[in-house]
Design an enzyme around this catalytic site. Structure first.
Site, PDB file in Angstrom:
ATOM      1  N   GLY A 299      -5.664 -17.028  15.405  1.00  0.00           N
ATOM      2  CA  GLY A 299      -6.018 -18.439  15.534  1.00  0.00           C
ATOM      3  C   GLY A 299      -7.515 -18.680  15.606  1.00  0.00           C
ATOM      4  N   VAL A 569      -4.355  -0.362  -5.047  1.00  0.00           N
ATOM      5  CA  VAL A 569      -3.733   0.408  -3.964  1.00  0.00           C
ATOM      6  C   VAL A 569      -3.547  -0.488  -2.754  1.00  0.00           C
ATOM      7  CG1 VAL A 569      -4.004   2.395  -2.454  1.00  0.00           C
ATOM      8  CG2 VAL A 569      -4.803   2.502  -4.826  1.00  0.00           C
TER       9      VAL A 569
END
Length: 569
Positions: A299, A569
């Site tokens: 947050g 990847v």
């Protein structure tokens, strides 16, 4: 290559629920469209005229029938369906037609959006948040969206992405000239890091040659980077795979960026340099990956500052473009691929909850279905050796030119990405094999890499060894005239052997995307569709859409193969 969640084989029941949700959304739009008396585009792509009341009722019944057919299908996904429905619908009717429950579902799927709505409404009250939602634009709602509650990661809000040099959702999808969106100069880029303005957080550069700091990154990623929706599996990026993926040729220490609170590493982002080819243009760019924020700090809106800081550091080197992927919808994907999974040890995958057993089947049948031969069948197949690198580099270079979005590897990079070096890594990460004919010529190669997942709180199994399809190439693609049938057969022969070799190395599942020529062999080799998508993005570069290997119904498209040849990847 992995998305920001653990993709798993599709559960038919969940697919049906997703389709029903899409049908519900489209039905919610229908009354508003009918009442307005305007033209509405039908499911078959033709405009339906709004006529008399009886005609409206007839059209409504027809629409319901089509929605019912869609809900019975197991081919669509929530993410593709919902975003497509919203993007194509009339904004006012689409948003006004949503029920409070549907609005809440969208908010739950998008943590960044939730934060913005709370701030915009100035209240935590449900009614105020709902009203703030209805005032948004469609593209604002889509930004950050992820399917089925996955990817509960703050990848920055729509307000942030609206300020960045990336294509926006509201731009017309007409064919355009490709190129950079913003031209800059190194002297205009600040020397100092982006201000954090959040005590006690501070910027750090992570030295991955230092074992202790590497372990800190490994620990942060393990606990906070990727987890499936049910918290049953968690990607385990080992030191070996991090060294392989983050210390490729030309890597820069300054591009391994962390945020500490005291001595604790609580956020990380990384990049490595790479040449990117978009159709006929080659760009000096970077590959950005591993954006990770501690769950307790999601947050704090650290994602935007991490992205800004890695961008600043890359720009200081005179590099202005980047490629990145994710399972979250951001402005705006250049391509989207779907994950596919092939069981190698079905019994284990079933026991840990990774692979469902179809309702019309039994475990014993599934075990037989996915059984593999003991021996490979391709003559001349062997492990890649140093002496093969020049030939493999040339073959891969030619093969990748067949696609629209690819890396451009030099000889050193080919060696790094494809050759296993026993003295460099504690465990083997990359598995590469070549086919040598009777004359000594390398005619084919394929590769896959290891990414292990921890199985959380299971009494019998503690990990899943997953093989991820990496790069491959075959001379069969260059026959004159081009023979698609021959290419299909050759790829199926090679991939059948890849599965056998992966099984021999104790892998439990083989994962692949719908990119490159994979659509020619995935279904034939018994790969099943997964619930994960991988969106490809280009930063500060505008490119026309590139086909991801699936059709509009999210199914493999053998007729229109993918233009993506970039495996991340």
């Amino acid at each position: 290559m992995p998305p920001t969640e653990e993709s798993k084989p599709v559960d038919p029941a969940q697919e049906k629920q997703a389709a029903e949700a899409l049908a519900s959304l489209k039905e919610a739009q229908q009354p508003a469209a009918d009442e307005s008396g305007s033209e509405d585009e039908g499911a078959d792509g033709t405009a339906q005229e709004a006529g008399s009341g009886s005609t409206k009722k007839k059209n409504k019944k027809k629409s319901k029938k089509k929605n019912k057919d869609k809900s019975a299908s197991t081919e669509s996904s929530a993410e593709v369906g919902l975003t497509e429905a919203l993007a194509q619908a009339d904004p006012k009717s689409a948003l006004s037609g949503l029920t409070p429950k549907q609005i809440q579902e969208f908010i739950d799927l998008n943590p960044a959006l939730a934060n913005e709505l709370l701030a915009a409404s100035g209240s935590s009250g449900t009614t105020d948040v709902m009203e703030a939602f209805k005032k948004l634009k469609i593209q604002d709602i889509i930004t950050g969206l992820a399917s089925s509650g996955k990817n509960r990661k703050d990848m920055a809000s729509y307000k942030f992405w609206a300020t960045q040099p990336v294509p926006q959702f509201d731009e017309k999808p007409a064919i355009f000239e490709e190129g950079p969106l913003k031209i800059q100069k190194v002297e205009d880029i600040p020397d100092e890091p982006i201000p954090l303005n959040l005590a006690p957080f501070r910027w750090v550069t992570m030295d991955l040659t230092d074992e202790k700091q590497m372990q800190e990154v490994e620990k942060l990623l393990y606990g906070h980077f990727v987890e499936d929706d049910e918290a049953m599996f968690r990607f385990k990026y080992s030191t070996s795979i991090l060294k392989w993926s983050l210390m490729s040729p030309g890597w820069r220490k300054e591009w391994h960026v962390g945020i500490r609170s005291g001595d604790t590493l609580c956020a990380f982002i990384a990049a490595v340099p790479t040449e990117i080819r978009v159709r006929d243009k080659v760009i000096q760019g970077s590959e950005v990956n591993f954006l990770c924020i501690h769950k307790k700090l999601r947050g704090k809106r650290l994602a935007p500052v991490l992205i800004k800081e890695i961008t600043r550091r890359i720009n200081r080197e005179g590099i202005w473009q980047a490629i990145y992927t994710g399972g979250i919808v951001l402005p705006r994907p250049v391509s989207t691929c779907r994950y596919y999974h092939r069981a190698l040890n079905w019994q284990k995958l079933y026991e840990v909850g990774f692979s469902p057993c179809p309702s019309n089947s039994k475990p014993a049948f599934q075990v037989r279905k996915y059984a593999l031969p003991e021996q490979t069948s391709t003559k001349g197949l062997r492990e890649l050796q140093v002496k093969d690198l020049d030939a493999v580099h040339s073959l891969l270079e030619r093969y990748l030119k067949r696609f629209d979005l690819t890396p451009v590897f030099n000889r050193e990079e080919t060696e790094h990405w494809l050759l296993h070096k026993k003295d460099s890594y504690a465990e083997q990460v990359i598995y590469s094999y070549v086919v040598e004919d009777a004359s000594g010529k390398i005619t084919d190669f394929f590769s896959f890499y290891l990414l292990e997942s921890t199985v959380i709180r299971h009494p019998k199994h503690n990990s899943i060894r997953a093989a991820y399809m990496f790069y491959y190439a075959t001379e069969t693609a260059f026959t004159e005239p081009f023979d698609k049938g021959a290419l299909t057969k050759r790829l199926n022969d090679l991939m059948a052997d890849a599965l056998i070799l992966a099984k021999r190395h104790n892998f439990d599942v083989f994962n692949a995307l719908s990119l490159m020529d994979n659509a020619l062999f995935l279904e034939k080799q018994k790969f099943g569709p997964g619930d994960g998508q991988l969106h490809y993005y280009l930063f500060n570069y505008k490119a026309n859409p590139i086909h991801g290997g699936v059709d509009k119904k999210n199914r493999l498209d053998e007729d229109n193969l993918s233009g993506v040849g970039f495996v991340m990847v």
